[in-house]
Design a protein around this motif. Structure first.
Motif, PDB file in Angstrom:
ATOM      1  N   TYR A 211       0.788  -1.094  -0.218  1.00 23.47           N
ATOM      2  CA  TYR A 211      -0.002   0.022   0.057  1.00 23.47           C
ATOM      3  C   TYR A 211       0.727   1.197  -0.056  1.00 23.47           C
ATOM      4  CZ  TYR A 211      -3.424   3.445   1.497  1.00 23.47           C
ATOM      5  OH  TYR A 211      -4.442   4.523   1.332  1.00 23.47           O
ATOM      6  N   ILE A 212       1.852   1.292   0.824  1.00 19.37           N
ATOM      7  CA  ILE A 212       2.674   2.459   0.884  1.00 19.37           C
ATOM      8  C   ILE A 212       3.446   2.791  -0.232  1.00 19.37           C
ATOM      9  CG2 ILE A 212       2.518   2.434   3.348  1.00 19.37           C
ATOM     10  CD1 ILE A 212       5.334   1.085   3.553  1.00 19.37           C
ATOM     11  N   GLN A 213       3.730   1.788  -1.143  1.00 20.11           N
ATOM     12  CA  GLN A 213       4.479   2.012  -2.362  1.00 20.11           C
ATOM     13  C   GLN A 213       3.625   2.645  -3.643  1.00 20.11           C
ATOM     14  OE1 GLN A 213       7.621   1.516  -1.971  1.00 20.11           O
ATOM     15  NE2 GLN A 213       7.511   0.934  -0.003  1.00 20.11           N
ATOM     16  N   TYR A 215       0.981   4.561  -6.305  1.00 17.14           N
ATOM     17  CA  TYR A 215       0.483   5.951  -6.466  1.00 17.14           C
ATOM     18  C   TYR A 215      -0.930   6.447  -6.160  1.00 17.14           C
ATOM     19  CZ  TYR A 215      -1.105   9.783  -9.114  1.00 17.14           C
ATOM     20  OH  TYR A 215      -2.007  11.154  -9.487  1.00 17.14           O
ATOM     21  N   THR A 217      -2.707   4.538  -4.238  1.00 18.12           N
ATOM     22  CA  THR A 217      -3.177   4.395  -2.716  1.00 18.12           C
ATOM     23  C   THR A 217      -2.705   5.744  -2.045  1.00 18.12           C
ATOM     24  OG1 THR A 217      -1.098   3.482  -2.212  1.00 18.12           O
ATOM     25  CG2 THR A 217      -2.973   2.007  -2.683  1.00 18.12           C
ATOM     26  N   GLY A 218      -1.745   6.159  -2.426  1.00 18.00           N
ATOM     27  CA  GLY A 218      -1.428   7.580  -1.798  1.00 18.00           C
ATOM     28  C   GLY A 218      -2.196   8.824  -2.252  1.00 18.00           C
ATOM     29  N   TYR A 219      -2.864   8.663  -3.411  1.00 21.49           N
ATOM     30  CA  TYR A 219      -3.797   9.660  -4.005  1.00 21.49           C
ATOM     31  C   TYR A 219      -5.089   9.497  -3.117  1.00 21.49           C
ATOM     32  CZ  TYR A 219      -7.232  12.088  -6.845  1.00 21.49           C
ATOM     33  OH  TYR A 219      -8.191  12.983  -7.224  1.00 21.49           O
ATOM     34  N   ASP A 222      -4.482  10.643   0.481  1.00 23.07           N
ATOM     35  CA  ASP A 222      -4.304  12.261   0.675  1.00 23.07           C
ATOM     36  C   ASP A 222      -5.894  12.765   0.537  1.00 23.07           C
ATOM     37  OD1 ASP A 222      -1.359  12.171   0.749  1.00 23.07           O
ATOM     38  OD2 ASP A 222      -1.252  12.488  -1.334  1.00 23.07           O
ATOM     39  N   LYS A 251       6.006   6.275   5.583  1.00 25.89           N
ATOM     40  CA  LYS A 251       4.947   6.622   4.746  1.00 25.89           C
ATOM     41  C   LYS A 251       4.496   8.063   5.235  1.00 25.89           C
ATOM     42  CE  LYS A 251       1.662   6.631   1.574  1.00 25.89           C
ATOM     43  NZ  LYS A 251       2.010   7.319  -0.038  1.00 25.89           N
ATOM     44  N   SER A 252       4.093   7.827   6.452  1.00 31.13           N
ATOM     45  CA  SER A 252       3.403   9.073   7.284  1.00 31.13           C
ATOM     46  C   SER A 252       3.191   8.947   8.778  1.00 31.13           C
ATOM     47  CB  SER A 252       1.774   9.011   6.765  1.00 31.13           C
ATOM     48  OG  SER A 252       0.903  10.060   7.365  1.00 31.13           O
TER      49      SER A 252
END
Length: 280
Positions: A211-213, A215, A217-219, A222, A251-252
């Motif tokens: 998940y943390i890799q 794009y 999932t990052g979108y 966010d 990641k966060s």
């Protein structure tokens, strides 16, 4: 006795056995030397015609014979002691094995108790967190017109697990937004995600190493964070799935510090039950 006591005794016995074996080897060497001298002097007597030489050789044979007898007695004594020490060593090793097993069992039991205490503490923290979110939900009238109860954000590599999770939520009567189900052929992925977030009460984030890799999932993450910030209400429901704290920190850090459910700790039934207590 303790494992350490048996280990010390084993060390002592091994040293005694090594010492006795060394003494035994020395006496066996002495016997060989005496036998060689006796044979050599007997051969000399057979060849000699001198009475004085014969007497000297006979005295040497007598001396070496006494040494031979003494060495054989010592060998018998050392062999007996060696046998006793080896038996004692064997008995001690059996006791050491039992004591080690007992100590390991005790350690495992203490470890299990500690683990269960940690799990219970974690469950209590989870319940407190859920109570806090529940209070926010009751005081937020805007949630009543949401089409979806949960927006699931996850990596495609975790689809098999999310399939089971989605099925369990559906069986419990909750509505789910998920890319696999709600993004149609030809639809804009970005617009579909944004639309799903707007229409969802909560964002369940399945945080894994994959998940943390990603794009997308990052979108999605966010987007959930942005919505959470704008509403002032907690929207993210973190679910750790085979991931380490270090990975989540990278990641966060903010997300890492949030109390999360964990698939290593919580079953799918636990997760559904927790969500039920959150909104009902």
């Amino acid at each position: 006795m303790s494992v350490n006591t048996y280990q010390q005794k084993e060390k002592s016995l091994l040293n005694e056995i090594a010492r006795l074996e060394k003494y035994l080897a020395n006496e066996q060497k002495n016997i060989a030397t005496s036998e060689k001298k006796i044979a050599s002097n007997q051969s000399s007597i057979a060849r000699s015609k001198s009475a004085s030489t014969i007497r000297t050789k006979q005295r040497t044979i007598e001396t070496e014979t006494r040494k031979l007898v003494q060495s054989k007695k010592k060998i018998a004594d050392y062999s007996s002691k060696l046998a006793r020490k080896k038996k004692e060593l064997g008995d001690n090793q059996i006791k050491l094995t039992k004591a080690t097993q007992a100590e390991n069992n005790k350690f495992q039991k203490e470890l299990q108790n500690s683990y269960e205490e940690q799990l219970e503490t974690m469950r209590q923290l989870q319940q407190e967190e859920i109570k806090g979110i529940h209070s926010d939900v009751l005081n937020d009238p805007s949630l009543s017109n949401k089409e979806y109860d949960i927006f699931i954000s996850y990596a495609s590599e975790d689809s098999n697990y999310v399939d089971k999770l989605e099925a369990a939520f559906n069986d419990a009567g909750f509505s789910i937004w998920r890319d696999k189900t709600n993004i149609g052929w030809g639809n804009s992925i970005r617009q579909s995600i944004d639309n799903g977030l707007v229409k969802s009460k909560f964002g369940l984030v399945v945080i894994s190493s994959d998940y943390i890799q990603k794009y997308w999932t990052g979108y999605e993450l966010d987007g959930i964070l942005s919505k959470e910030s704008s509403t002032g209400r907690q929207m993210i429901l973190p679910l750790w799935h085979n991931v380490t704290k270090d990975e989540v920190d990278a990641k966060s850090p903010t997300l890492s510090n949030r109390l999360a459910l964990d698939t290593r700790l919580n079953t799918i039934s636990d997760i559904v039950a927790a969500f039920k207590s959150l909104i009902e």
